[in-house]
Design an enzyme around this catalytic site. Structure first.
Site, mmCIF file in Angstrom:
data_model
loop_
_atom_site.group_PDB
_atom_site.id
_atom_site.type_symbol
_atom_site.label_atom_id
_atom_site.label_comp_id
_atom_site.label_asym_id
_atom_site.label_seq_id
_atom_site.Cartn_x
_atom_site.Cartn_y
_atom_site.Cartn_z
ATOM 1 N N CYS A 77 0.784 -1.229 0.000
ATOM 2 C CA CYS A 77 0.000 0.000 0.000
ATOM 3 C C CYS A 77 0.811 1.271 0.000
ATOM 4 O O CYS A 77 2.013 1.260 0.210
ATOM 5 C CB CYS A 77 -0.870 0.036 1.258
ATOM 6 S SG CYS A 77 -1.799 -1.457 1.509
ATOM 7 N N GLY A 97 -0.120 0.648 -5.199
ATOM 8 C CA GLY A 97 -1.334 -0.145 -5.072
ATOM 9 C C GLY A 97 -2.379 0.344 -6.053
ATOM 10 O O GLY A 97 -2.708 1.523 -6.062
ATOM 11 N N ASN A 124 0.179 0.994 5.849
ATOM 12 C CA ASN A 124 1.057 0.338 4.891
ATOM 13 C C ASN A 124 1.946 -0.611 5.679
ATOM 14 O O ASN A 124 2.625 -0.189 6.608
ATOM 15 C CB ASN A 124 1.911 1.391 4.157
ATOM 16 C CG ASN A 124 2.983 0.788 3.259
ATOM 17 O OD1 ASN A 124 4.021 1.394 3.045
ATOM 18 N ND2 ASN A 124 2.759 -0.403 2.733
ATOM 19 N N GLY A 125 1.911 -1.879 5.309
ATOM 20 C CA GLY A 125 2.716 -2.863 6.019
ATOM 21 C C GLY A 125 1.940 -4.139 6.180
ATOM 22 O O GLY A 125 0.954 -4.369 5.469
ATOM 23 N N TYR A 182 12.878 -2.058 -6.069
ATOM 24 C CA TYR A 182 11.736 -2.067 -6.979
ATOM 25 C C TYR A 182 10.600 -1.130 -6.577
ATOM 26 O O TYR A 182 10.027 -0.458 -7.424
ATOM 27 C CB TYR A 182 11.168 -3.485 -7.087
ATOM 28 C CG TYR A 182 9.844 -3.544 -7.814
ATOM 29 C CD1 TYR A 182 9.789 -3.529 -9.202
ATOM 30 C CD2 TYR A 182 8.644 -3.591 -7.107
ATOM 31 C CE1 TYR A 182 8.572 -3.555 -9.873
ATOM 32 C CE2 TYR A 182 7.424 -3.622 -7.778
ATOM 33 C CZ TYR A 182 7.390 -3.606 -9.150
ATOM 34 O OH TYR A 182 6.194 -3.632 -9.808
#
Ligand code: AMP
Length: 483
Positions: free
Chosen positions: A16, A42, A117-118, A257
């Protein structure tokens, strides 16, 4: 398809981007722009929750930020000077609307919206305990356990309740929480996932990446530190370090990435780090060739670095269509294969008769490499040498990067020589883990690595309670009693 099975970890994993604005004339429009810049993190769903005197307002939908938040009436329905937002992607089952963030609940302290996020690596265990105590879950998202832990905490002050909740949580989290008492930003003690803070005039913003600050013209102020909690409200901005201190382990894959190349992550330009990775790769795995060709877009900066260091000309031997989503995100293997064909095309006039060094950032299942090498051969390449700007991905991520289960990772199934054969390349080489750290300006301390590099090394910096529990269950062992 929805799942009610909390043991199905596929359904709980996600990847996310998050953004928040405090004290902005129309906070939701800032958040929409910020999320737009984070779209690469996302692409399945996006949501924004705002707060004004009349309460909380939310719009959450599947699809891209542009499609969901490009209409005036949608933004107008999100009034208020404070807002948080979220972009996500995950496996199919969990794309259901009820899992789209920000999640929201009315707690004893008032409304509570959260964007995460995670990935919480003991979410299923916590969920079982909470379920038994009467918590009724509305989603299958790991993030919802945070809400229930806050709701059921014995502490009286909201901040204490949040700290109490987060001390029970394992894994990775960058969190933005919107409450009537202020906007709260928090990063896990190891700082696995990134979170930065910026300002534009009197507006304070938080974002997963600096590129989201750039898009609204905000000035980067600093990273939210590992284990730091920041609260912004009418009293100003306050920072706390409520957790036991730990050596930070920011995710190395953000540089390989995940982050956009125009972001600065952990104080390093992602573009520079990718170019350095390419240069180190050329040093470690040089080969005689005529041209260096990136697999676009993810291989481009590393290919520039490789070309500059090796003196082999950089050429755009593959052209990418920008109208197709990332291959990795397509839900089924059939579509993934189709996606690769749709996405890339060989620049045949250039490739014919050449010895090509192909550069990509990573090999996950091997689908992309297999197709691209074949594409080079079909275009008449004399030799195809694949060079990868990360070490072999041998382990799944349990901290919020959506990787397939271990059995599907090509590098977990075979050694590099066998992988070269599988993708039909004349040679294949990966940057070493030490080389990767060197490219990021570090020296890897094997006894205590400075980053989370678990996807390459299997050295996970936190406990993986759900994984161990699940294995125990599968092997017929009884789960430890949940306290
Ligand atoms: P694969 O085709 O399965 O080997 O996947 C490798 C390709 O997917 C590379 O070209 C990467 O750029 C991209 N990739 C690697 N990791 C991820 C990820 N977590 N999410 C989306 N794409 C990824």
């Amino acid at each position: 398809m929805l799942t009610t099975n909390p043991y199905d970890d596929d359904k709980l994993r996600e990847e996310c981007g998050i953004f928040a604005a405090w004290n902005a004339d129309n906070a939701a429009s800032f958040v929409a722009l910020g999320l737009h810049a984070l779209q690469h993190r996302g692409q399945e769903a996006a949501g924004i929750t705002s707060l004004d005197q009349s309460g909380f307002h939310s719009h959450r939908a599947q699809g891209h930020v542009a499609g969901n938040f490009d209409r005036d009436e949608v933004i107008r329905a999100l009034p208020g000077r404070t807002a948080i937002g979220h972009v996500r992607y995950s496996t199919t089952g969990s794309s259901a609307l009820r899992n789209v963030q920000p999640l929201f609940a009315e707690l004893a302290d008032g409304g509570f919206a959260v964007a995460h996020n995670g990935n919480i690596s003991n979410a299923m265990k916590l969920r079982r305990t909470l379920n038994r105590r009467g918590s009724i879950f509305q989603s299958t998202s790991d993030t919802e356990v945070v809400i229930h832990l806050v709701a059921t905490s014995a502490h009286t002050q909201l901040l204490d309740r949040i700290v109490d909740a987060l001390t029970q949580v394992e894994g990775a989290y960058a969190l933005l929480m919107l409450t009537e008492q202020g906007l709260i930003a928090c990063r896990d003690p190891l700082g696995i996932r990134p979170l930065v803070m910026g300002r534009i005039g009197d507006t304070v913003v938080f974002a997963s990446e600096t590129v989201a600050l750039d898009v609204i013209g905000a000035r980067y102020e600093r990273d939210v530190g590992p284990g730091e909690m920041v609260i912004v409200n009418a009293d100003g901005l306050r920072s706390f370090r409520p957790f036991a201190s730990a050596s930070p382990r920011p995710c190395i894959f953000e540089h390989v990435y995940f982050s956009r190349p125009d972001s600065v992550v952990d104080g390093i330009s992602v573009y520079e780090s990718r170019k350095n990775i390419g240069a180190v790769l050329a040093e470690e795995a040089g080969v005689e060739a005529d041209i260096v060709v990136p697999v676009p877009d993810s291989g481009v900066p590393a290919a520039i670095g490789y070309a500059q260091a090796s003196g082999i000309p950089f050429e755009l031997g593959i052209i990418r269509s920008h109208y197709v989503g990332r291959t990795f995100i397509q839900p089924s293997q059939e579509v993934r294969h189709l996606g690769v064909k749709l996405k890339h095309n060989a620049n045949s006039a250039l490739i014919k008769g050449k010895r090509v060094v192909l550069i990509d950032d990573s090999i996950v299942r091997g689908t992309t490499s297999l197709k691209i090498v074949q594409m080079m051969r079909d275009a008449g390449a004399r030799e195809v040498h694949m060079r990868i700007a990360s070490p072999p991905t041998r382990h799944s991520c349990f901290y919020g990067v959506d990787t397939p289960e271990r059995a599907k990772l090509l590098a977990a199934q075979m050694d590099v020589e066998a992988m070269a054969k599988y993708i039909n390349a004349d040679s294949l080489a990966f940057i070493s883990i030490d080389g990767l750290y060197r490219a990021l300006g570090d020296h890897r301390d094997a006894a205590a690595p400075q980053r989370c590099d678990a996807c390459f090394t299997g050295d996970y910096p936190t406990r993986l309670t759900d994984l161990t529990d699940k294995k125990a269950e599968e092997s017929g062992l009884k789960l430890a009693a949940v306290s």
